[in-house]
Scaffold this active site. Sequence first.
Site, PDB file in Angstrom:
ATOM      1  N   ASP A 117     -20.670  46.488  42.088  1.00 18.76           N
ATOM      2  CA  ASP A 117     -19.959  46.085  43.309  1.00 18.76           C
ATOM      3  C   ASP A 117     -20.012  44.561  43.510  1.00 18.76           C
ATOM      4  OD1 ASP A 117     -18.513  46.525  45.625  1.00 18.76           O
ATOM      5  OD2 ASP A 117     -19.943  47.944  46.488  1.00 18.76           O
ATOM      6  N   ASP A 168     -11.604  49.181  50.117  1.00 14.58           N
ATOM      7  CA  ASP A 168     -11.888  50.613  50.104  1.00 14.58           C
ATOM      8  C   ASP A 168     -10.735  51.464  50.632  1.00 14.58           C
ATOM      9  OD1 ASP A 168     -14.276  49.751  49.187  1.00 14.58           O
ATOM     10  OD2 ASP A 168     -15.461  50.442  50.901  1.00 14.58           O
TER      11      ASP A 168
END
Length: 410
Positions: A157, A212
Amino acid sequence: MKNIVLILALSVSFLGFSQGNTHTQAGGKFEGLAMTPPMGWNSWNTFGTSIDEKLVKETADIMVSSGMAAAGYNYIVLDDGWMTRERDANGDLIPDPAKFPNGMKAVIDYVHSKGLKFGLYNCAGTQTCAGYPGTRGYEYQDARFYARLGIDFLKYDWCNTQGITAKEAYTTMSNAIKTAGRPMVFSLCEWGDNQPWEWGKPVGNLWRISGDIYPCFDCEFKHPENWSSWGFMKIVEMRKDIRKYSGPDHWNDFDMMEVGNEMNDTEDKSHFAMWCMMASPLVAGNDFRKMSKETLAILTNKELIAVNQDKLGIQGFKYGAEDGLEVWVKPLSDGNWVVTFLNRSEVPKKVNFDWKKHNIKDADFGYEADFSKTVFKLKDLWKNKETGSTKKNFVADLAPHDSVTLRLIP
Ligand code: GLA
């Protein structure tokens, strides 16, 4: 003179030696681990950091018993929240003993014993997005830790990365994995902020291309901290033009799916169809233990999965849009095409498509379907049924957000 030559020769060979030696930093990802879009399950969308051994085991069990594994889903990936807040005295990560009382190895062995693969999450920054220890400065140590555990997939990430460069940070971790020696799919998750599609191919096997996902059709969900999550059509629309960068072993990742979460079955079907059309990785993000038979049927639709897993690996494109009705197309390796008619609008729409008037050209990959010259048989992939040919108009009624996906067979 002789001495000078010798010194020169030595320094050249010394240079050569030191360059060779840096191949402790083996270059390049493990190739060939994702020749079709990876399929699996990830904990984040439903569980956030509330994950534990029981959840993994139950998910693995259901992955096999429900037919998900037989349909192709094989990675179980634990996202953020699997570790403790601090590293140990040696600097190693610690799987949270409250969540994984038997250690992570036991969990991984269990998943492997079911014939499945296992993945973990970390972050290129100093901390993960949920505030656990990030990998920055520990790349080689963490890669060795993952290799010892025996994981098969690493999602990496991009939180808390102030002052570092994405390409370099991901390349370092990719090299670290290669050096640790255990093949792992390397999943870049830097949200498309630094155009990973332009530099990610030698680095990883897939890369996120957006922020997201949010379980809605076409909305933007604004978080109070000044960032947004995106309905699935927002992601598709946002990244429909980078299709030429995606392909076998280097996929544009449209994010974990929200099928079976908060949308209705109609929207879930369109969501799944679009992920198949886009050749996105198919990573379920729902709670298998509460999965309805409708959700299972969507996620395991073999015809749609075959579209996603087609070995040509071409991300489809939007062929046209009129009055809220969209036409998305994807060429396949066997000369077939797939066409999705999608009602993007909020009112019912009628599809009435006169094939003979259309000549579909894929400018990026050089494919063409000229319906005035070639007749294709049509197969409805949700009904798994033939439905006429391109000689006649295709006619269908579509509720808002509904879609129909056809395979065209010459
Ligand atoms: C980011 C990622 C998500 C998830 C969370 C975990 O938001 O994009 O997919 O991994 O972090 O904290």
